[in-house]
Design an enzyme around this catalytic site. Structure first.
Site, PDB file in Angstrom:
ATOM      1  CG  LEU A  42      -1.959   1.124   1.310  1.00 48.85           C
ATOM      2  CD1 LEU A  42      -3.229   0.633   2.016  1.00 48.85           C
ATOM      3  CD2 LEU A  42      -1.418   2.357   2.046  1.00 48.85           C
ATOM      4  N   GLY A  45       0.223   8.680  -1.509  1.00 52.97           N
ATOM      5  CA  GLY A  45       0.854   9.576  -2.472  1.00 52.97           C
ATOM      6  C   GLY A  45       1.241   8.828  -3.736  1.00 52.97           C
ATOM      7  CB  SER A  47      -1.957   9.744  -7.908  1.00 55.48           C
ATOM      8  OG  SER A  47      -1.652  10.986  -7.286  1.00 55.48           O
ATOM      9  NE  ARG A  70      -5.014  16.065  -1.826  1.00 53.79           N
ATOM     10  CZ  ARG A  70      -4.776  17.368  -1.935  1.00 53.79           C
ATOM     11  NH1 ARG A  70      -5.515  18.218  -1.240  1.00 53.79           N
ATOM     12  NH2 ARG A  70      -3.820  17.822  -2.713  1.00 53.79           N
ATOM     13  CG  ASP A  99      -7.094  15.126   2.614  1.00 50.69           C
ATOM     14  OD1 ASP A  99      -5.862  15.077   2.805  1.00 50.69           O
ATOM     15  OD2 ASP A  99      -7.743  16.184   2.654  1.00 50.69           O
ATOM     16  CE1 TYR A 199       8.816  18.672   2.897  1.00 50.64           C
ATOM     17  CE2 TYR A 199      11.157  19.112   3.257  1.00 50.64           C
ATOM     18  CZ  TYR A 199      10.149  18.309   2.763  1.00 50.64           C
ATOM     19  OH  TYR A 199      10.475  17.122   2.136  1.00 50.64           O
ATOM     20  CE  LYS A 203       8.828  15.422   4.339  1.00 47.02           C
ATOM     21  NZ  LYS A 203       8.183  14.167   3.890  1.00 47.02           N
ATOM     22  CB  ILE A 234      12.263  14.055  -5.815  1.00 46.18           C
ATOM     23  CG1 ILE A 234      12.862  13.305  -4.627  1.00 46.18           C
ATOM     24  CG2 ILE A 234      11.706  13.068  -6.837  1.00 46.18           C
ATOM     25  CD1 ILE A 234      11.860  12.444  -3.880  1.00 46.18           C
ATOM     26  CB  SER A 236       8.276  14.922  -8.029  1.00 45.44           C
ATOM     27  OG  SER A 236       8.299  15.886  -6.983  1.00 45.44           O
TER      28      SER A 236
END
Length: 347
Positions: A42, A45, A47, A70, A99, A199, A203, A234, A236
């Site tokens: 599983l 995030g 997608s 989401r 979510d 941020y 973390k 990354i 992304s």
């Protein structure tokens, strides 16, 4: 009558190499695919970005995949590419919309995943969902800090709580096959720079939770392992947004950092996890940062990590003054950050 006591315990000099060999063998034996069957994984995030790359590469190894995100539309498209990467037609694929920032989202999600997986909980849970909107602390709103904590920290903490309650319940089976809970944090959890005030706390908090859970699971009879993946930059879809709002000083300090595609990060992460690593880094800079901040965290390899940590302690003598010099020079050149941004907006 007296008798001289003769110890029957082996010399510590004999025990040390034996212990090292045991640790090395154990780390390889407890890798990500150490069981007798291909696991069900599983991924939150899942997608896009790292989550999708992980799903594709694990599908190519034969795993069954459950994607979580989401957007249902994005999940449909992501699942197509994951199915196209499958190793075998017998593999199964599913997606669940959720979510991760919503309180108590994880328990019903795990229940739905378990029902789909023939009433067995997923074998691996990899938390990839995250967000990053860098700002200087005095210029951000507190809602930004809370949003980062909700997605990055609480999103993973909720999932961890739900899946560990399933894996470690008194009625859960005790088998040689291992379960794996994987956090995705960041090299920011080892060392942060200006701009990551919203941020970085989320973390760093993840690393603290992982260090705690990695010890707690040792009390249970079930075979559960916790890992922490710590990528750097990354390339992304999320990075595009991040770079648009990132303060200029942050970009300057990160200018020479390695940049990797989601596919590169996924491949390096999976390889390290298959080796049984706890703190996973994906490039040379991340590994140096990890060695400099191990503290009481589990070691991937006691000998290599200890020697590396000694070396990094010397490296920091030169690196930190350089970084701090750049920060002070930037402040002198550009003036007060708030006034600078007002002038830029007027221009």
């Amino acid at each position: 009558m007296s008798m001289d006591y003769v110890s029957t315990r082996p010399s510590p000099w004999i025990l040390i190499p034996t212990a090292v060999a045991t640790l090395v063998a154990f780390s390889f034996a407890m890798g990500l695919f150490s069981g007798n069957k291909m696991p069900t994984v599983l991924i939150t995030g899942g997608s896009e970005g790292l989550g999708l790359a992980v799903a594709q590469q694990l599908a190519a190894k034969g795993a069954n995949i459950i994607l979580v995100s989401r957007s249902t539309a994005k999940l449909h498209e992501a699942l197509k590419s994951v199915k196209a990467s499958a190793k075998s037609p017998s593999q199964r694929f599913h997606h669940i919309s959720a979510d991760v920032s919503s309180p108590s989202y994880a328990t019903p999600l795990i229940a739905a995943a378990t029902a789909w997986n023939n009433d067995e909980s997923p074998d691996i849970v990899w938390c990839c969902a995250g967000t990053s909107s860098p700002q200087l602390f005095t210029e951000m709103e507190m809602d930004s800090l809370r949003r980062h904590m909700d997605v990055n920290f609480y999103g993973t903490a909720e999932m961890s709580h739900a899946i560990l309650r399933s894996w470690l319940s008194p009625s859960a089976p005790v088998t040689p096959d291992s379960k794996h809970l994987i956090f995705t944090t960041s090299t920011i959890a080892f060392y942060t720079v200006p701009g990551y005030a919203p941020y970085a706390p989320s973390k760093w908090a993840l690393r603290g939770l992982a260090d705690t859970l990695s010890q707690e699971v040792m009390m249970y009879p079930q075979n559960v392992k916790v890992h922490v993946v710590c990528p750097g930059t990354i390339l992304s879809p999320g990075f595009v947004h991040e770079d648009q709002v990132k303060p200029e000083i942050t970009k300057i300090l990160e200018a020479t950092d390695p940049r990797q595609t989601p596919e590169e990060v996924a491949a390096a992460s999976i390889k390290a996890l298959e080796n049984g690593d706890y703190l996973v880094t994906v490039n040379w800079l991340g590994n140096l940062m990890r060695l400099g901040m191990l503290g009481g965290s589990f070691r991937n390899n006691w000998v290599v990590d200890t020697l590396g940590a000694w070396l990094v302690a010397i490296v920091w003598i030169f690196v930190q003054p350089d970084l701090h010099g750049k920060i002070r020079a930037y402040g002198k050149e550009h003036g007060h950050p708030t006034m600078r941004d007002k002038q830029a907006n007027r221009a």
